[in-house]
Write a protein that holds these residues in place. Structure first.
Motif, PDB file in Angstrom:
ATOM      1  N   ARG A 124       0.850  -1.191   0.000  1.00 13.25           N
ATOM      2  CA  ARG A 124       0.000   0.000   0.000  1.00 13.25           C
ATOM      3  C   ARG A 124       0.888   1.244   0.000  1.00 13.25           C
ATOM      4  NH1 ARG A 124      -5.373   1.014   2.664  1.00 13.25           N
ATOM      5  NH2 ARG A 124      -5.408   3.210   3.210  1.00 13.25           N
ATOM      6  N   ILE A 125       0.598   2.160  -0.912  1.00 18.23           N
ATOM      7  CA  ILE A 125       1.320   3.422  -0.999  1.00 18.23           C
ATOM      8  C   ILE A 125       0.309   4.542  -0.773  1.00 18.23           C
ATOM      9  CG2 ILE A 125       2.843   4.882  -2.385  1.00 18.23           C
ATOM     10  CD1 ILE A 125       3.986   2.048  -2.024  1.00 18.23           C
ATOM     11  N   GLU A 126       0.611   5.427   0.189  1.00 18.30           N
ATOM     12  CA  GLU A 126      -0.297   6.526   0.497  1.00 18.30           C
ATOM     13  C   GLU A 126       0.508   7.757   0.900  1.00 18.30           C
ATOM     14  OE1 GLU A 126      -2.688   5.645   4.005  1.00 18.30           O
ATOM     15  OE2 GLU A 126      -1.120   4.271   4.637  1.00 18.30           O
ATOM     16  N   PRO A 127      -0.117   8.921   0.855  1.00 20.57           N
ATOM     17  CA  PRO A 127       0.592  10.130   1.273  1.00 20.57           C
ATOM     18  C   PRO A 127       0.979  10.059   2.744  1.00 20.57           C
ATOM     19  CG  PRO A 127      -1.425  10.695   0.104  1.00 20.57           C
ATOM     20  CD  PRO A 127      -1.466   9.217   0.366  1.00 20.57           C
ATOM     21  N   LYS A 128       2.188  10.505   3.058  1.00 17.18           N
ATOM     22  CA  LYS A 128       2.662  10.561   4.446  1.00 17.18           C
ATOM     23  C   LYS A 128       2.357  11.930   5.053  1.00 17.18           C
ATOM     24  CE  LYS A 128       5.468   9.724   8.015  1.00 17.18           C
ATOM     25  NZ  LYS A 128       4.819   9.318   9.226  1.00 17.18           N
ATOM     26  N   ASP A 129       2.498  12.982   4.220  1.00 22.34           N
ATOM     27  CA  ASP A 129       2.284  14.344   4.703  1.00 22.34           C
ATOM     28  C   ASP A 129       1.979  15.265   3.524  1.00 22.34           C
ATOM     29  OD1 ASP A 129       4.757  14.961   3.462  1.00 22.34           O
ATOM     30  OD2 ASP A 129       5.848  14.500   5.300  1.00 22.34           O
ATOM     31  N   ALA A 130       1.790  16.520   3.812  1.00 22.95           N
ATOM     32  CA  ALA A 130       1.456  17.507   2.785  1.00 22.95           C
ATOM     33  C   ALA A 130       2.676  17.938   1.969  1.00 22.95           C
ATOM     34  CB  ALA A 130       0.812  18.725   3.434  1.00 22.95           C
ATOM     35  N   LEU A 131       3.853  17.452   2.314  1.00 26.38           N
ATOM     36  CA  LEU A 131       5.077  17.830   1.617  1.00 26.38           C
ATOM     37  C   LEU A 131       5.406  16.904   0.448  1.00 26.38           C
ATOM     38  CD1 LEU A 131       7.273  18.659   4.731  1.00 26.38           C
ATOM     39  CD2 LEU A 131       6.014  20.246   3.253  1.00 26.38           C
ATOM     40  N   GLY A 132       4.527  15.951   0.150  1.00 23.73           N
ATOM     41  CA  GLY A 132       4.736  15.051  -0.976  1.00 23.73           C
ATOM     42  C   GLY A 132       5.463  13.770  -0.639  1.00 23.73           C
TER      43      GLY A 132
END
Length: 146
Positions: free
Chosen positions: A86-94
């Motif tokens: 699973r790949i998902e955003p970690k934070d708003a910084l990309g």
């Protein structure tokens, strides 16, 4: 160094056309993080590995729509899951979070779940590696952590 490594071994019928055609091959998965290391594998359709690789083109990956693939038995829930990536955003910084679950395909109570940070650049290299792995140009596809 955090990394996820995939290898794929086609069924013998892929090379030997005298054998009945089979779409399944053995996907081997190895995960290494600072604190955990595990490996496993499962028999999967080669088309599903190609489709997973193509799904990694998604940009940006939405928090409510992660890129995910599952292989395993029956319901693909709970102990039926043998491989989950699973790949998902970690934070708003990309930055991204790669979460991996691997179970022993003979003793499903033996399982490892871990995750590591990665980037879109690393994900794009991984996507290209998967395409070359499935074209038998590479022996493995690697997603590196950052």
């Amino acid at each position: 160094m955090d990394k996820l490594t995939l290898q794929y071994r086609y069924d013998d019928s892929h090379e030997d056309k005298s054998l009945p055609h089979e779409d399944f091959g053995r996907l081997s998965v190895q995960i290494e993080t600072e604190r955990f290391r595990g490996k496993g594998g499962f028999w999967v359709r080669w088309q599903d590995v190609v489709a997973f690789g193509e799904s990694l083109r998604t940009y940006p990956i939405a928090k409510d729509a992660p890129v995910e693939t599952l292989w395993g038995y029956d319901t693909l829930e709970g102990d039926d899951v043998i491989i989950r990536i699973r790949i998902e955003p970690k934070d708003a910084l990309g930055r991204l979070l790669a979460s991996v679950e691997i179970a022993d395909d003979h003793d499903r109570s033996q399982r490892l779940k871990t995750s590591f940070r990665t980037t879109y650049a690393a994900l794009d290299v991984f996507r290209q590696d998967i395409a070359e792995l499935m074209d038998q140009k590479l022996e493995s596809a690697v997603l590196h952590g950052h």
